[in-house]
Design a protein around this motif. Structure first.
Motif, PDB file in Angstrom:
ATOM      1  N   ILE A 219     -24.970   3.100  12.202  1.00 49.52           N
ATOM      2  CA  ILE A 219     -25.767   3.984  13.054  1.00 49.52           C
ATOM      3  C   ILE A 219     -24.976   5.251  13.301  1.00 49.52           C
ATOM      4  O   ILE A 219     -23.820   5.209  13.725  1.00 49.52           O
ATOM      5  N   LYS A 220     -25.577   6.395  13.014  1.00 46.06           N
ATOM      6  CA  LYS A 220     -24.873   7.667  13.158  1.00 46.06           C
ATOM      7  C   LYS A 220     -24.560   7.938  14.626  1.00 46.06           C
ATOM      8  O   LYS A 220     -25.419   7.836  15.482  1.00 46.06           O
ATOM      9  N   GLN A 221     -23.301   8.298  14.902  1.00 45.56           N
ATOM     10  CA  GLN A 221     -22.844   8.589  16.255  1.00 45.56           C
ATOM     11  C   GLN A 221     -22.674  10.099  16.410  1.00 45.56           C
ATOM     12  O   GLN A 221     -21.636  10.665  16.111  1.00 45.56           O
ATOM     13  N   TYR A 222     -23.699  10.768  16.897  1.00 46.37           N
ATOM     14  CA  TYR A 222     -23.670  12.226  16.981  1.00 46.37           C
ATOM     15  C   TYR A 222     -22.721  12.731  18.070  1.00 46.37           C
ATOM     16  O   TYR A 222     -22.242  13.843  18.004  1.00 46.37           O
TER      17      TYR A 222
ATOM     18  N   THR B 133     -23.132   6.878   3.448  1.00 38.82           N
ATOM     19  CA  THR B 133     -22.637   5.856   4.369  1.00 38.82           C
ATOM     20  C   THR B 133     -21.509   6.402   5.235  1.00 38.82           C
ATOM     21  O   THR B 133     -21.478   6.179   6.452  1.00 38.82           O
ATOM     22  N   LEU B 134     -20.584   7.135   4.625  1.00 36.62           N
ATOM     23  CA  LEU B 134     -19.486   7.735   5.382  1.00 36.62           C
ATOM     24  C   LEU B 134     -20.017   8.714   6.430  1.00 36.62           C
ATOM     25  O   LEU B 134     -19.501   8.793   7.547  1.00 36.62           O
ATOM     26  N   SER B 135     -21.061   9.449   6.084  1.00 34.50           N
ATOM     27  CA  SER B 135     -21.633  10.435   7.010  1.00 34.50           C
ATOM     28  C   SER B 135     -22.147   9.790   8.280  1.00 34.50           C
ATOM     29  O   SER B 135     -22.238  10.440   9.328  1.00 34.50           O
ATOM     30  N   CYS B 136     -22.508   8.518   8.206  1.00 37.11           N
ATOM     31  CA  CYS B 136     -23.059   7.825   9.365  1.00 37.11           C
ATOM     32  C   CYS B 136     -21.990   7.344  10.339  1.00 37.11           C
ATOM     33  O   CYS B 136     -22.320   6.888  11.441  1.00 37.11           O
ATOM     34  N   ALA B 137     -20.718   7.419   9.956  1.00 37.62           N
ATOM     35  CA  ALA B 137     -19.662   6.881  10.813  1.00 37.62           C
ATOM     36  C   ALA B 137     -19.517   7.665  12.106  1.00 37.62           C
ATOM     37  O   ALA B 137     -19.459   7.094  13.194  1.00 37.62           O
ATOM     38  N   CYS B 138     -19.440   8.993  12.016  1.00 34.70           N
ATOM     39  CA  CYS B 138     -19.340   9.835  13.206  1.00 34.70           C
ATOM     40  C   CYS B 138     -19.552  11.284  12.804  1.00 34.70           C
ATOM     41  O   CYS B 138     -19.671  11.610  11.612  1.00 34.70           O
ATOM     42  N   LYS B 139     -19.593  12.161  13.812  1.00 32.60           N
ATOM     43  CA  LYS B 139     -19.868  13.571  13.555  1.00 32.60           C
ATOM     44  C   LYS B 139     -18.795  14.205  12.685  1.00 32.60           C
ATOM     45  O   LYS B 139     -19.077  15.061  11.842  1.00 32.60           O
ATOM     46  N   TRP B 140     -17.544  13.804  12.846  1.00 33.69           N
ATOM     47  CA  TRP B 140     -16.447  14.381  12.063  1.00 33.69           C
ATOM     48  C   TRP B 140     -16.612  14.053  10.582  1.00 33.69           C
ATOM     49  O   TRP B 140     -16.469  14.911   9.722  1.00 33.69           O
TER      50      TRP B 140
ATOM     51  N   ASP C 138     -19.379  13.199   9.141  1.00 29.54           N
ATOM     52  CA  ASP C 138     -20.595  13.862   8.696  1.00 29.54           C
ATOM     53  C   ASP C 138     -20.299  15.318   8.307  1.00 29.54           C
ATOM     54  O   ASP C 138     -20.780  15.818   7.297  1.00 29.54           O
ATOM     55  N   ASP C 139     -19.493  15.987   9.119  1.00 24.61           N
ATOM     56  CA  ASP C 139     -19.117  17.370   8.833  1.00 24.61           C
ATOM     57  C   ASP C 139     -18.291  17.458   7.554  1.00 24.61           C
ATOM     58  O   ASP C 139     -18.496  18.355   6.723  1.00 24.61           O
TER      59      ASP C 139
ATOM     60  N   GLY D  58     -29.224  26.506   2.414  1.00 18.47           N
ATOM     61  CA  GLY D  58     -29.697  25.216   2.906  1.00 18.47           C
ATOM     62  C   GLY D  58     -28.638  24.146   3.015  1.00 18.47           C
ATOM     63  O   GLY D  58     -28.927  23.039   3.424  1.00 18.47           O
ATOM     64  N   ASN D  59     -27.416  24.387   2.654  1.00 20.44           N
ATOM     65  CA  ASN D  59     -26.218  23.539   2.693  1.00 20.44           C
ATOM     66  C   ASN D  59     -26.131  22.576   1.507  1.00 20.44           C
ATOM     67  O   ASN D  59     -27.118  22.286   0.832  1.00 20.44           O
ATOM     68  N   TRP D  60     -24.936  22.060   1.282  1.00 21.85           N
ATOM     69  CA  TRP D  60     -24.659  21.222   0.104  1.00 21.85           C
ATOM     70  C   TRP D  60     -25.346  19.872   0.175  1.00 21.85           C
ATOM     71  O   TRP D  60     -25.748  19.317  -0.841  1.00 21.85           O
ATOM     72  N   ARG D  61     -25.472  19.320   1.364  1.00 26.39           N
ATOM     73  CA  ARG D  61     -26.131  18.011   1.473  1.00 26.39           C
ATOM     74  C   ARG D  61     -27.597  18.107   1.053  1.00 26.39           C
ATOM     75  O   ARG D  61     -28.110  17.219   0.352  1.00 26.39           O
ATOM     76  N   ALA D  62     -28.262  19.186   1.467  1.00 34.22           N
ATOM     77  CA  ALA D  62     -29.662  19.370   1.082  1.00 34.22           C
ATOM     78  C   ALA D  62     -29.795  19.504  -0.426  1.00 34.22           C
ATOM     79  O   ALA D  62     -30.695  18.926  -1.042  1.00 34.22           O
TER      80      ALA D  62
END
Length: 248
Positions: free
Chosen positions: A4-7, A43-50, A52-53, A85-89
Motif C-alpha cells: 500500500i503506497k504511503q504518501y 512495486t518499489l514505488s509503493c513502498a513510500c514517497k521517497w 516513488d520519487d 508528462g514525466n518518465w513514469r507516464a
C-alpha cells in the motif's frame, strides 16, 4: 506481494524506511541487473514517497531508455533532460494498452486495459496522423493493439503515441487557434492531463486510416496536454488472399 503506497512518508531521519536503507547508487545497480523490470519498479514505488520519487526520477527513465533507446534519444535531442508528462507516464505508455470503459472516451465500447509484451513505435507511422501543415512535427505511434470479434463493433484496434516537444508543435498551435474544447470529464490514462478530441477538431487526415488498416469513418483519437496520444479504430477485414498468405 501487494504494497500500500504511503504518501505521508518523506523519508526523513525519523522514518522507519531508513533502517537498512540502500543508497540510490545501489538501487540503480540492482535494477540495472534486473533489466529495469517495470513490475518491480512499480512495486518499489509503493513502498513510500521517497522510493516513488526515485522511481519517477531515475528508474522509469532508465526503463524507457532501455525499452526504446532510439526514440528516447530523439525525444531528448532538443536538450531537455525530461519528457512531457514525466518518465513514469511514458514508461506506462510504452507497455500498456489503455482500453476503454463504457461511457468513457469511446462511448459504449468496454475493453479492459492491459499490459503488452512488446510494442513498436514508429516516427514514420506518426506522420500519417498529421495534417500536411503539421508534417514538421515529430510523432511516434505504435501499431494497433488488436481486439477482434467485439460483437457489433467488429474488430477494434487501440493505438497510442507521443509527440516530441509538444508545447512547440504546430498541432498544438492549431488546436488552440481553432478553439478546440478539452474533454469535460475524461483525462489521459497515462499522465492524468486533459484531452483534446482530434475528431471534434476535424484534424484527422485520411492517411491515418490507411496506416492503421481501418475504415475511414471508424477512427478516433485524443491528444493530451502533455502530447500523449490514444485512439481507437475499426479494422478492415482481411481479404481472402491476405488470410491465405498468413496461413502460409
Amino acid at each position: 506481494m501487494i504494497l500500500i503506497k504511503q504518501y505521508r512518508c518523506v523519508h526523513s531521519s525519523s522514518c522507519q524506511c531508513t533502517k537498512g536503507h540502500l543508497s540510490e547508487d545501489v538501487i540503480f545497480l540492482v535494477f540495472n541487473y534486473l533489466n529495469w523490470n517495470p513490475k518491480l519498479i512499480a512495486t518499489l514505488s509503493c513502498a513510500c514517497k521517497w522510493f516513488d520519487d526515485l522511481a519517477k526520477r531515475v528508474l522509469w527513465k532508465e526503463f524507457c531508455r532501455t525499452r526504446a533507446p532510439k526514440m528516447m534519444l530523439d525525444l531528448q535531442s532538443s536538450g531537455s533532460h525530461s519528457v512531457d508528462g514525466n518518465w513514469r507516464a511514458l514508461g506506462k505508455l510504452l507497455i500498456y494498452c489503455s482500453g476503454c470503459k463504457k461511457g468513457g472516451l469511446f462511448n459504449n465500447v468496454h475493453i479492459p486495459g492491459h499490459f503488452v509484451y512488446r510494442t513498436r513505435f514508429s516516427r514514420t507511422s506518426g506522420k500519417s496522423f498529421l495534417l500536411p501543415q503539421c508534417r514538421t512535427d515529430v510523432l511516434y505511434v505504435c501499431d494497433p493493439c488488436e481486439h477482434l470479434d467485439q460483437g457489433e463493433e467488429g474488430d477494434l484496434g487501440f493505438f497510442r503515441g507521443i509527440f516530441k516537444s509538444f508545447a512547440t508543435t504546430n498541432i498544438k498551435r492549431m488546436l488552440i487557434n481553432k478553439g478546440a474544447k478539452l474533454h469535460p470529464t475524461e483525462v489521459c490514462p497515462y499522465c492524468r492531463a486533459k484531452l483534446w478530441s482530434m475528431l471534434q477538431a476535424n484534424m484527422i487526415p485520411q492517411s491515418a486510416s490507411s496506416r492503421l488498416g481501418s475504415y475511414e469513418d471508424g477512427i478516433e483519437y485524443y491528444v493530451c496536454l502533455n502530447g500523449h496520444m490514444l485512439g481507437i479504430c475499426t479494422l478492415l477485414p482481411l481479404s481472402d488472399s491476405e488470410e491465405a498468405s498468413e496461413k502460409e
